[in-house]
Design a protein around this motif. Structure first.
Motif, mmCIF file in Angstrom:
data_model
loop_
_atom_site.group_PDB
_atom_site.id
_atom_site.type_symbol
_atom_site.label_atom_id
_atom_site.label_comp_id
_atom_site.label_asym_id
_atom_site.label_seq_id
_atom_site.Cartn_x
_atom_site.Cartn_y
_atom_site.Cartn_z
ATOM 1 N N ALA A 167 -3.772 5.909 -11.623
ATOM 2 C CA ALA A 167 -2.726 6.370 -10.552
ATOM 3 C C ALA A 167 -2.500 5.862 -9.325
ATOM 4 O O ALA A 167 -1.435 5.278 -8.994
ATOM 5 N N ALA A 168 -3.734 5.347 -8.765
ATOM 6 C CA ALA A 168 -3.653 4.619 -7.710
ATOM 7 C C ALA A 168 -2.868 3.233 -7.455
ATOM 8 O O ALA A 168 -2.016 2.912 -6.728
ATOM 9 N N VAL A 169 -3.268 2.342 -8.573
ATOM 10 C CA VAL A 169 -2.741 1.257 -8.977
ATOM 11 C C VAL A 169 -1.299 1.586 -9.315
ATOM 12 O O VAL A 169 -0.331 0.573 -8.852
ATOM 13 N N ALA A 170 -0.906 2.438 -9.995
ATOM 14 C CA ALA A 170 0.675 2.608 -10.325
ATOM 15 C C ALA A 170 1.508 2.887 -9.045
ATOM 16 O O ALA A 170 2.560 2.209 -9.050
ATOM 17 N N VAL A 171 0.847 3.590 -8.197
ATOM 18 C CA VAL A 171 1.371 4.108 -6.852
ATOM 19 C C VAL A 171 1.731 2.742 -6.029
ATOM 20 O O VAL A 171 2.788 2.515 -5.443
ATOM 21 N N LYS A 172 0.769 2.042 -6.023
ATOM 22 C CA LYS A 172 0.607 0.583 -5.438
ATOM 23 C C LYS A 172 1.872 0.018 -5.841
ATOM 24 O O LYS A 172 2.662 -0.799 -5.117
ATOM 25 N N ASP A 173 1.818 -0.422 -7.100
ATOM 26 C CA ASP A 173 2.771 -1.192 -7.801
ATOM 27 C C ASP A 173 4.257 -0.808 -7.515
ATOM 28 O O ASP A 173 5.192 -1.356 -7.344
ATOM 29 N N TYR A 174 4.490 0.617 -7.596
ATOM 30 C CA TYR A 174 5.707 1.416 -7.403
ATOM 31 C C TYR A 174 6.158 1.161 -5.804
ATOM 32 O O TYR A 174 7.355 0.758 -5.552
ATOM 33 N N MET A 175 5.088 1.420 -5.073
ATOM 34 C CA MET A 175 5.538 0.969 -3.540
ATOM 35 C C MET A 175 6.164 -0.486 -3.321
ATOM 36 O O MET A 175 6.938 -0.732 -2.637
ATOM 37 N N GLN A 176 5.312 -1.634 -4.189
ATOM 38 C CA GLN A 176 5.785 -2.723 -4.005
ATOM 39 C C GLN A 176 7.093 -3.100 -4.529
ATOM 40 O O GLN A 176 7.962 -3.864 -4.001
ATOM 41 N N ARG A 177 7.297 -2.488 -5.664
ATOM 42 C CA ARG A 177 8.695 -2.728 -6.302
ATOM 43 C C ARG A 177 9.785 -2.005 -5.516
ATOM 44 O O ARG A 177 10.883 -2.847 -5.505
ATOM 45 N N HIS A 178 9.470 -1.067 -4.980
ATOM 46 C CA HIS A 178 10.751 -0.226 -4.184
ATOM 47 C C HIS A 178 10.501 -0.426 -2.669
ATOM 48 O O HIS A 178 11.450 0.006 -1.834
ATOM 49 N N GLY A 179 9.544 -1.074 -2.268
ATOM 50 C CA GLY A 179 9.551 -1.411 -0.799
ATOM 51 C C GLY A 179 9.381 -0.065 0.191
ATOM 52 O O GLY A 179 9.788 0.211 1.088
ATOM 53 N N LEU A 180 8.458 0.747 -0.280
ATOM 54 C CA LEU A 180 7.994 2.051 0.263
ATOM 55 C C LEU A 180 7.277 1.839 1.311
ATOM 56 O O LEU A 180 6.137 1.110 1.101
#
Length: 475
Positions: free
Chosen positions: A122-135
């Motif tokens: 979960a933590a890694v996926a959130v990090k990857d999503y944040m990177q992809r979307h610039g959150l």
């Protein structure tokens, strides 16, 4: 709820699923007990660092505690991971008969190998999503040791490690897919030590004062006390030092560990005073001296419907695992080994219709309905200490055959199964989706915080572990 989040998070976790499965299986192999999870903690720390997290080791003074962080600023989202095993539960993986790898050794009888790795996903996926979307914002993985009676999260909460967190998420291996609106029992773990006088039990028994007699009398007194406590309270104990193996020697020292539980921390403290009186009485009856030490404690869980509703919505949106015939056959073989009393208890929880279906095919392939009706689970978790400080939500996913009891060889045997891995990944996806919703929806965070304030009704967090009690140090 945005269905596109579920699709993207699923893709991100599936792309790295071999990493998470590998971590889970390795932690299963390590099978380290509370405060001794050095190999497991280091594996998780290294994996976080490889994924771009900054890792703080020995967080909160815990030798095996750590925090992996990515991002900066608010909101701050905590994802909780556990990785401790249980004593005397060694078991061969993938077998449907009790068969320890090493008799008397440790085993993951509560699935914390899966829990830690699923939260990592979960933590890694959130990090990857944040990177992809610039959150903007921060996601943290909290490596929480010693959930099994050591209460690592309570030490972390006492150290203020959750003070700036806006929402926290966790999960637990289970036999159904569900987001439950529940509380847990607060508890206190106390070690009582008796000192007496050694003597020859035949030649000079009058000169001896038996510490073991004191322990036995304390246990008898506590058992009589059970008649006069509230129904939801629990007292259980284990003699950890019987004073020796020679019956012709009066035992000069003996120890017993107690777990005292009740729905609220205040009730636990009241009951603890009564147990101490019993302990003092045992010392008076035997001419021994008694001391005690608080080893740990956990607060009752404060549920948060604001977050739970979102979590349940995402679990319903995600694709559920598809089980092979081999999966079903193994689960059925495990189900056959489960005692009838455990099956009856499970049937009462899921209802007659679901129970009949699961008896035929004991892998639940549905998401249980969400009911905002408070249940008190007669068990304890130090997630409760987090929930007093931060709005917290949890889910459970299918990692075991229907009716599998906790803390049993069957849970250990299934810990590396294909369906356990799939359930772990589903939990990671569910948590990650909910975490993204919290990161991107200020109103959700505000609602969750308002609900927590209302539920606390003016009470504030008091750590059940006294300030002078510290966890073991490394080495």
């Amino acid at each position: 709820m945005n269905p596109a989040i579920a699709v993207e998070i699923s893709e991100l976790i599936e792309n790295k699923k071999n990493t998470f499965i590998g971590v889970s299986d390795q932690v299963w192999e390590y099978a380290e007990i509370r405060f001794e999870e050095f190999l497991s903690a280091e594996l998780l720390c290294r994996t976080l660092e490889e994924e771009g997290f900054q890792v703080e080791r020995e967080a909160g003074g815990l030798a095996t505690g750590f925090i992996g962080s990515y991002g900066s600023g608010a909101p701050v989202i905590a994802i909780l991971g556990e990785f401790d095993a249980l004593t005397s539960l060694s078991q061969q993986a993938g077998e449907a008969a009790e068969n320890p790898v090493v008799p008397g050794a440790n085993g993951h009888g509560c699935g914390h190998n899966l829990l830690g790795a699923g939260s990592l996903a979960a933590a890694v996926a959130v990090k990857d999503y944040m990177q992809r979307h610039g959150l903007s914002g921060t996601v943290r993985y909290y490596g929480c040791p010693a959930e099994e009676s050591g209460s690592g999260k309570a030490f972390m909460a006492r150290a203020g490690l959750f003070d700036d967190v806006d929402a926290a998420f966790c999960w637990h291996p289970a036999t159904v897919n569900a987001v439950a609106h529940l509380s847990t029992l607060a508890n206190l773990h106390v070690q009582f030590t008796y000192k007496g006088i050694s003597a020859h039990a035949a030649a000079a028994p009058h000169l001896g004062r038996s510490a073991l007699d004191a322990v036995e009398l304390m246990n008898v007194g506590s058992n009589y006390l059970r008649e006069h406590i509230i129904d939801q309270a629990r007292i259980h104990y284990a003699i950890t030092n019987s004073g020796g193996l020679a019956p012709n020697v009066v035992q000069a020292e003996a120890e017993v560990d107690y777990l005292i539980r009740a729905p609220k921390a205040s009730q636990v403290l009241e009951l603890f005073e009564r147990v101490k009186d019993v302990a003092r009485g045992a010392a008076l009856m035997t001419g021994t001296t008694m001391t005690y030490r608080i080893e740990g404690g956990a607060s009752n869980l404060i549920p948060n419907a604001s977050l739970e509703r979102v979590m349940h919505g995402f679990m319903k949106e995600l694709e559920l695992p598809r089980y092979s015939e081999e999966d079903v056959a193994y689960a059925a073989a495990i189900f056959e080994t489960i005692p009838a009393a455990d099956k009856q208890s499970a049937a009462m929880q899921v209802g007659k219709e679901a129970a009949a279906m699961l008896e035929r095919r004991p892998l639940a392939s549905f998401v249980a309905p969400y009911q905002e009706r408070l249940m008190v689970m007669p068990a304890s978790s130090d997630v409760g200490d987090v929930s007093w400080n931060v709005p917290t939500a949890q889910c459970g996913t299918v990692t075991w055959a229907y009716a599998t009891p906790l803390h049993a060889w069957q849970t250990v045997a299934q810990g590396k199964s294909s369906y356990a891995h799939q359930g772990m990944l589903l939990a990671g996806k569910t948590i990650a989706c909910t975490a993204i919703a919290a990161l991107t929806d200020a109103d959700l965070i505000a609602s969750a915080k308002a609900e927590l304030k209302e539920r606390l009704a003016g009470e504030s967090y008091v750590c059940p572990i006294p300030a002078d009690v510290n966890p073991p140090k490394k080495g």
